[in-house]
Motif scaffolding. Structure first.
Motif, PDB file in Angstrom:
ATOM      1  N   VAL A 133       6.177   4.730   1.374  1.00 24.00           N
ATOM      2  CA  VAL A 133       5.801   4.037   1.001  1.00 24.00           C
ATOM      3  C   VAL A 133       4.178   4.032   0.579  1.00 24.00           C
ATOM      4  N   THR A 134       3.941   3.355  -0.371  1.00 27.45           N
ATOM      5  CA  THR A 134       2.226   3.612  -1.088  1.00 27.45           C
ATOM      6  C   THR A 134       1.296   3.124  -1.113  1.00 27.45           C
ATOM      7  N   LEU A 135       0.387   2.223  -0.690  1.00 27.85           N
ATOM      8  CA  LEU A 135      -0.340   0.939  -0.300  1.00 27.85           C
ATOM      9  C   LEU A 135      -1.329   2.138  -1.536  1.00 27.85           C
ATOM     10  N   ARG A 136      -1.440   0.884  -2.067  1.00 31.06           N
ATOM     11  CA  ARG A 136      -3.100   0.773  -3.492  1.00 31.06           C
ATOM     12  C   ARG A 136      -3.820  -0.249  -2.779  1.00 31.06           C
ATOM     13  N   ALA A 137      -4.898  -0.565  -3.289  1.00 27.38           N
ATOM     14  CA  ALA A 137      -5.787  -1.572  -3.022  1.00 27.38           C
ATOM     15  C   ALA A 137      -7.138  -1.050  -3.265  1.00 27.38           C
ATOM     16  N   GLU A 138      -8.361  -2.113  -4.377  1.00 26.13           N
ATOM     17  CA  GLU A 138      -9.477  -1.968  -5.643  1.00 26.13           C
ATOM     18  C   GLU A 138      -9.590  -3.021  -4.923  1.00 26.13           C
ATOM     19  N   GLY A 139     -10.984  -2.891  -5.213  1.00 29.01           N
ATOM     20  CA  GLY A 139     -12.241  -3.684  -4.568  1.00 29.01           C
ATOM     21  C   GLY A 139     -13.321  -2.853  -3.192  1.00 29.01           C
ATOM     22  N   GLU A 140     -13.795  -3.552  -3.208  1.00 26.11           N
ATOM     23  CA  GLU A 140     -14.538  -4.335  -1.488  1.00 26.11           C
ATOM     24  C   GLU A 140     -13.732  -3.680  -0.897  1.00 26.11           C
ATOM     25  N   GLY A 141     -13.708  -2.820   0.095  1.00 22.98           N
ATOM     26  CA  GLY A 141     -13.449  -2.601   1.650  1.00 22.98           C
ATOM     27  C   GLY A 141     -12.185  -1.740   1.515  1.00 22.98           C
ATOM     28  N   ALA A 142     -11.552  -1.101  -0.244  1.00 19.65           N
ATOM     29  CA  ALA A 142     -10.295  -1.289  -0.207  1.00 19.65           C
ATOM     30  C   ALA A 142     -10.060   0.769   0.592  1.00 19.65           C
ATOM     31  N   GLU A 143     -10.973   0.830   0.628  1.00 21.40           N
ATOM     32  CA  GLU A 143     -10.880   2.485   1.549  1.00 21.40           C
ATOM     33  C   GLU A 143     -10.268   2.348   2.487  1.00 21.40           C
ATOM     34  N   GLU A 144     -11.520   1.263   3.365  1.00 25.54           N
ATOM     35  CA  GLU A 144     -10.421   0.560   5.029  1.00 25.54           C
ATOM     36  C   GLU A 144      -9.992   0.152   5.140  1.00 25.54           C
ATOM     37  N   SER A 145      -9.334  -1.537   4.502  1.00 25.33           N
ATOM     38  CA  SER A 145      -7.942  -1.946   4.081  1.00 25.33           C
ATOM     39  C   SER A 145      -6.603  -0.992   4.200  1.00 25.33           C
ATOM     40  N   VAL A 146      -6.886   0.058   3.230  1.00 26.05           N
ATOM     41  CA  VAL A 146      -5.882   1.005   3.150  1.00 26.05           C
ATOM     42  C   VAL A 146      -5.356   1.687   4.331  1.00 26.05           C
ATOM     43  N   ALA A 147      -6.717   2.356   5.011  1.00 27.23           N
ATOM     44  CA  ALA A 147      -6.837   3.283   6.300  1.00 27.23           C
ATOM     45  C   ALA A 147      -5.977   2.511   7.740  1.00 27.23           C
ATOM     46  N   ALA A 148      -6.600   1.243   7.886  1.00 26.29           N
ATOM     47  CA  ALA A 148      -5.889   0.731   8.439  1.00 26.29           C
ATOM     48  C   ALA A 148      -4.864   0.035   8.310  1.00 26.29           C
ATOM     49  N   LEU A 149      -3.706   0.083   7.037  1.00 23.99           N
ATOM     50  CA  LEU A 149      -2.103  -0.435   7.320  1.00 23.99           C
ATOM     51  C   LEU A 149      -1.127   0.206   7.171  1.00 23.99           C
ATOM     52  N   ALA A 150      -2.640   1.794   6.840  1.00 26.71           N
ATOM     53  CA  ALA A 150      -1.366   3.086   7.055  1.00 26.71           C
ATOM     54  C   ALA A 150      -1.857   3.155   8.296  1.00 26.71           C
ATOM     55  N   ALA A 151      -2.986   3.169   8.983  1.00 24.44           N
ATOM     56  CA  ALA A 151      -1.922   3.477  10.722  1.00 24.44           C
ATOM     57  C   ALA A 151      -1.133   2.032  11.135  1.00 24.44           C
ATOM     58  N   LEU A 152      -1.548   1.093  10.358  1.00 22.59           N
ATOM     59  CA  LEU A 152      -0.259   0.585  11.167  1.00 22.59           C
ATOM     60  C   LEU A 152       0.775   0.765  11.017  1.00 22.59           C
ATOM     61  N   LEU A 153       1.417   1.549   9.662  1.00 23.98           N
ATOM     62  CA  LEU A 153       2.865   1.500   9.070  1.00 23.98           C
ATOM     63  C   LEU A 153       3.241   2.541  10.174  1.00 23.98           C
ATOM     64  N   GLU A 154       2.005   3.929  10.433  1.00 24.62           N
ATOM     65  CA  GLU A 154       2.392   4.857  11.209  1.00 24.62           C
ATOM     66  C   GLU A 154       2.534   4.335  12.870  1.00 24.62           C
ATOM     67  N   LYS A 155       3.204   3.462  12.730  1.00 25.63           N
ATOM     68  CA  LYS A 155       3.149   2.764  14.892  1.00 25.63           C
ATOM     69  C   LYS A 155       4.398   2.516  14.342  1.00 25.63           C
ATOM     70  N   ASP A 156       5.064   3.110  15.247  1.00 23.35           N
ATOM     71  CA  ASP A 156       6.589   1.679  15.779  1.00 23.35           C
ATOM     72  C   ASP A 156       6.167   0.703  15.959  1.00 23.35           C
ATOM     73  N   LEU A 157       6.153  -0.690  15.059  1.00 22.49           N
ATOM     74  CA  LEU A 157       5.945  -1.759  15.557  1.00 22.49           C
ATOM     75  C   LEU A 157       6.687  -2.634  16.066  1.00 22.49           C
ATOM     76  N   ASP A 158       7.989  -1.819  16.182  1.00 20.57           N
ATOM     77  CA  ASP A 158       8.990  -2.987  17.137  1.00 20.57           C
ATOM     78  C   ASP A 158       9.037  -3.150  18.953  1.00 20.57           C
ATOM     79  N   ALA A 159       7.549  -1.671  18.361  1.00 25.85           N
ATOM     80  CA  ALA A 159       7.432  -0.996  20.234  1.00 25.85           C
ATOM     81  C   ALA A 159       6.029  -1.776  20.887  1.00 25.85           C
ATOM     82  N   GLU A 160       5.276  -2.636  19.260  1.00 26.04           N
ATOM     83  CA  GLU A 160       4.149  -4.239  19.653  1.00 26.04           C
ATOM     84  C   GLU A 160       4.135  -4.861  20.693  1.00 26.04           C
ATOM     85  N   ALA A 161       3.479  -5.157  21.305  1.00 23.44           N
ATOM     86  CA  ALA A 161       3.877  -6.339  22.848  1.00 23.44           C
ATOM     87  C   ALA A 161       3.182  -6.770  22.069  1.00 23.44           C
TER      88      ALA A 161
END
Length: 90
Positions: free
Chosen positions: A62-90
């Motif tokens: 999947v491709t994440l895209r964001a524009e504006g202030e905080g775009a890089e940080e937003s994309v990085a944070a959400l990409a890191a979340l997608l790279e984890k197995d959220l089914d295993a999160e408590a």
């Protein structure tokens, strides 16, 4: 514009619990973020309903895209979340 393509790591893809966790995190970001599967239309990352319509399964890119202030940080944070197995999160 910030953009990153990542693979969905959750065993169930972006459905149910992982979609809920991801949508909540997207809504907390300073930038508006969209997400899309190759060949599909971008949808608002903070909408659980729109995430479910993506049909993004385990291992799908999947491709994440964001524009504006905080775009890089937003994309990085959400990409890191997608790279984890959220089914295993408590």
């Amino acid at each position: 514009m910030a953009e990153r393509t990542v693979k969905v790591a959750s065993a169930s893809g972006l459905h149910a619990r992982p979609a809920s966790i991801f949508a909540k995190a997207a809504g907390e970001q300073p930038a508006q973020v969209t997400i899309e599967k190759a060949g599909g239309n971008p949808v608002q990352a903070s909408s659980i309903l729109m995430l479910m319509t993506l049909g993004a399964g385990n291992g799908d890119e999947v491709t994440l895209r964001a524009e504006g202030e905080g775009a890089e940080e937003s994309v990085a944070a959400l990409a890191a979340l997608l790279e984890k197995d959220l089914d295993a999160e408590a």
